[in-house]
Design a protein around this motif. Structure first.
Motif, PDB file in Angstrom:
ATOM      1  N   VAL A  21       4.559  -4.558  12.352  1.00  0.00           N
ATOM      2  CA  VAL A  21       4.513  -3.317  11.567  1.00  0.00           C
ATOM      3  C   VAL A  21       4.340  -3.681  10.105  1.00  0.00           C
ATOM      4  O   VAL A  21       4.990  -4.592   9.600  1.00  0.00           O
ATOM      5  CB  VAL A  21       5.815  -2.500  11.714  1.00  0.00           C
ATOM      6  CG1 VAL A  21       5.746  -1.230  10.873  1.00  0.00           C
ATOM      7  CG2 VAL A  21       6.092  -2.150  13.143  1.00  0.00           C
ATOM      8  N   LYS A  22       3.455  -2.935   9.434  1.00  0.00           N
ATOM      9  CA  LYS A  22       3.338  -3.109   7.985  1.00  0.00           C
ATOM     10  C   LYS A  22       2.988  -1.774   7.345  1.00  0.00           C
ATOM     11  O   LYS A  22       2.487  -0.861   7.985  1.00  0.00           O
ATOM     12  CB  LYS A  22       2.328  -4.189   7.629  1.00  0.00           C
ATOM     13  CG  LYS A  22       0.889  -3.836   7.845  1.00  0.00           C
ATOM     14  CD  LYS A  22       0.019  -4.997   7.374  1.00  0.00           C
ATOM     15  CE  LYS A  22      -1.434  -4.650   7.446  1.00  0.00           C
ATOM     16  NZ  LYS A  22      -2.278  -5.718   6.933  1.00  0.00           N
ATOM     17  N   LEU A  23       3.275  -1.692   6.070  1.00  0.00           N
ATOM     18  CA  LEU A  23       2.981  -0.512   5.284  1.00  0.00           C
ATOM     19  C   LEU A  23       1.557  -0.612   4.768  1.00  0.00           C
ATOM     20  O   LEU A  23       1.199  -1.588   4.123  1.00  0.00           O
ATOM     21  CB  LEU A  23       3.971  -0.411   4.121  1.00  0.00           C
ATOM     22  CG  LEU A  23       3.996   0.872   3.332  1.00  0.00           C
ATOM     23  CD1 LEU A  23       4.423   2.035   4.214  1.00  0.00           C
ATOM     24  CD2 LEU A  23       4.963   0.730   2.169  1.00  0.00           C
ATOM     25  N   GLY A  24       0.738   0.385   5.092  1.00  0.00           N
ATOM     26  CA  GLY A  24      -0.648   0.403   4.625  1.00  0.00           C
ATOM     27  C   GLY A  24      -0.780   1.114   3.293  1.00  0.00           C
ATOM     28  O   GLY A  24      -1.382   0.604   2.354  1.00  0.00           O
ATOM     29  N   THR A  25      -0.213   2.310   3.199  1.00  0.00           N
ATOM     30  CA  THR A  25      -0.267   3.103   1.972  1.00  0.00           C
ATOM     31  C   THR A  25       1.150   3.521   1.612  1.00  0.00           C
ATOM     32  O   THR A  25       1.796   4.259   2.351  1.00  0.00           O
ATOM     33  CB  THR A  25      -1.137   4.364   2.171  1.00  0.00           C
ATOM     34  OG1 THR A  25      -2.417   3.987   2.646  1.00  0.00           O
ATOM     35  CG2 THR A  25      -1.282   5.128   0.867  1.00  0.00           C
ATOM     36  N   SER A  26       1.620   3.058   0.479  1.00  0.00           N
ATOM     37  CA  SER A  26       2.962   3.386   0.028  1.00  0.00           C
ATOM     38  C   SER A  26       3.012   4.822  -0.483  1.00  0.00           C
ATOM     39  O   SER A  26       2.057   5.310  -1.076  1.00  0.00           O
ATOM     40  CB  SER A  26       3.358   2.437  -1.101  1.00  0.00           C
ATOM     41  OG  SER A  26       4.576   2.852  -1.679  1.00  0.00           O
ATOM     42  N   TRP A  27       4.138   5.485  -0.275  1.00  0.00           N
ATOM     43  CA  TRP A  27       4.311   6.818  -0.848  1.00  0.00           C
ATOM     44  C   TRP A  27       5.343   6.787  -1.963  1.00  0.00           C
ATOM     45  O   TRP A  27       5.852   7.813  -2.386  1.00  0.00           O
ATOM     46  CB  TRP A  27       4.639   7.874   0.210  1.00  0.00           C
ATOM     47  CG  TRP A  27       5.749   7.567   1.163  1.00  0.00           C
ATOM     48  CD1 TRP A  27       7.055   7.938   1.049  1.00  0.00           C
ATOM     49  CD2 TRP A  27       5.651   6.859   2.399  1.00  0.00           C
ATOM     50  NE1 TRP A  27       7.778   7.495   2.125  1.00  0.00           N
ATOM     51  CE2 TRP A  27       6.930   6.832   2.981  1.00  0.00           C
ATOM     52  CE3 TRP A  27       4.607   6.241   3.078  1.00  0.00           C
ATOM     53  CZ2 TRP A  27       7.193   6.216   4.203  1.00  0.00           C
ATOM     54  CZ3 TRP A  27       4.870   5.633   4.288  1.00  0.00           C
ATOM     55  CH2 TRP A  27       6.142   5.624   4.833  1.00  0.00           C
ATOM     56  N   GLY A  28       5.628   5.577  -2.456  1.00  0.00           N
ATOM     57  CA  GLY A  28       6.425   5.438  -3.669  1.00  0.00           C
ATOM     58  C   GLY A  28       7.919   5.592  -3.502  1.00  0.00           C
ATOM     59  O   GLY A  28       8.627   5.810  -4.479  1.00  0.00           O
ATOM     60  N   ASN A  29       8.426   5.462  -2.280  1.00  0.00           N
ATOM     61  CA  ASN A  29       9.853   5.566  -2.043  1.00  0.00           C
ATOM     62  C   ASN A  29      10.259   4.425  -1.098  1.00  0.00           C
ATOM     63  O   ASN A  29      10.240   4.596   0.114  1.00  0.00           O
ATOM     64  CB  ASN A  29      10.198   6.929  -1.431  1.00  0.00           C
ATOM     65  CG  ASN A  29      11.680   7.078  -1.127  1.00  0.00           C
ATOM     66  OD1 ASN A  29      12.451   6.134  -1.176  1.00  0.00           O
ATOM     67  ND2 ASN A  29      12.075   8.298  -0.792  1.00  0.00           N
ATOM     68  N   PRO A  30      10.593   3.254  -1.647  1.00  0.00           N
ATOM     69  CA  PRO A  30      10.905   2.096  -0.807  1.00  0.00           C
ATOM     70  C   PRO A  30      12.011   2.351   0.221  1.00  0.00           C
ATOM     71  O   PRO A  30      11.946   1.842   1.336  1.00  0.00           O
ATOM     72  CB  PRO A  30      11.321   1.014  -1.806  1.00  0.00           C
ATOM     73  CG  PRO A  30      10.692   1.425  -3.094  1.00  0.00           C
ATOM     74  CD  PRO A  30      10.664   2.927  -3.073  1.00  0.00           C
ATOM     75  N   ILE A  31      13.019   3.131  -0.143  1.00  0.00           N
ATOM     76  CA  ILE A  31      14.100   3.420   0.802  1.00  0.00           C
ATOM     77  C   ILE A  31      13.564   4.272   1.954  1.00  0.00           C
ATOM     78  O   ILE A  31      13.820   3.999   3.126  1.00  0.00           O
ATOM     79  CB  ILE A  31      15.283   4.117   0.094  1.00  0.00           C
ATOM     80  CG1 ILE A  31      15.902   3.168  -0.935  1.00  0.00           C
ATOM     81  CG2 ILE A  31      16.324   4.588   1.096  1.00  0.00           C
ATOM     82  CD1 ILE A  31      16.915   3.813  -1.849  1.00  0.00           C
TER      83      ILE A  31
END
Length: 177
Positions: free
Chosen positions: A43-53
């Protein structure tokens, strides 16, 4: 009596309008993909939505859903499938018109109308699953819902969206009706 009926109708209209922004979940997949052959995933993050938590919570929920369906988390280079998460938010607007007085526009009476604009934020989660060998997209799930300003509500909404996304996962696993 007319005033009571008008107030009840207004309350019902607001309840229906408030419910109009319900959670929307869509899933599509490659009918030729062999999901039975997949045992491991990364699993990986492709597009961040600016909330790491929040991103960690979503990653954990998706990981948990896949593990619950028999897949095992593995390092990216050793996985049969790659899961990529994308998130986004968008501010939307809705107009609400309230009528007061006798009659209103529709009935030609003396009344007033007040229109207000309401802003709300819609969050979108997109989950893509790729076959690690062929690098082909084999499954996509999209969930949208109105975001709350209360963290606990958003946590519940993400959990519900994840549950809906992976309800019949892997494809073909749901009992035939």
């Amino acid at each position: 009596m007319k005033l009571v009926k008008t107030a009840m109708l207004l309350g019902l209209t607001l309840a229906v309008a408030g419910g109009a922004r319900a959670q929307d979940v869509k899933v599509d997949y490659d009918k030729a993909a062999n999901f039975g052959a997949i045992k491991t995933f990364s699993v990986k993050l492709g597009t961040s939505w600016g909330n790491p938590i929040g991103e960690k919570r979503v990653t954990d929920d998706v990981t948990g859903a896949l593990v619950a369906r028999g897949w095992r988390l593995a390092p990216e280079g050793e996985a049969d499938a790659h899961v990529v998460l994308h998130g986004a938010t968008e501010t939307k607007h809705t107009l609400n018109t309230y009528y007061s007085g006798m009659g209103g526009y529709r009935w030609g009476g003396m009344g007033t109308a007040t229109t207000t604009q309401t802003e709300y934020v819609v969050g979108t989660l997109l989950v893509d699953i790729f076959d690690a060998k062929g690098k082909n997209l084999i499954w996509r799930g999209v969930a949208q819902d109105e975001a709350s300003n209360k963290t606990e509500k958003n946590i519940k909404k993400v959990a519900k969206a994840t549950e809906k996304l992976f309800k019949d996962f892997p494809p073909g696993s749901a009992p035939k009706k």
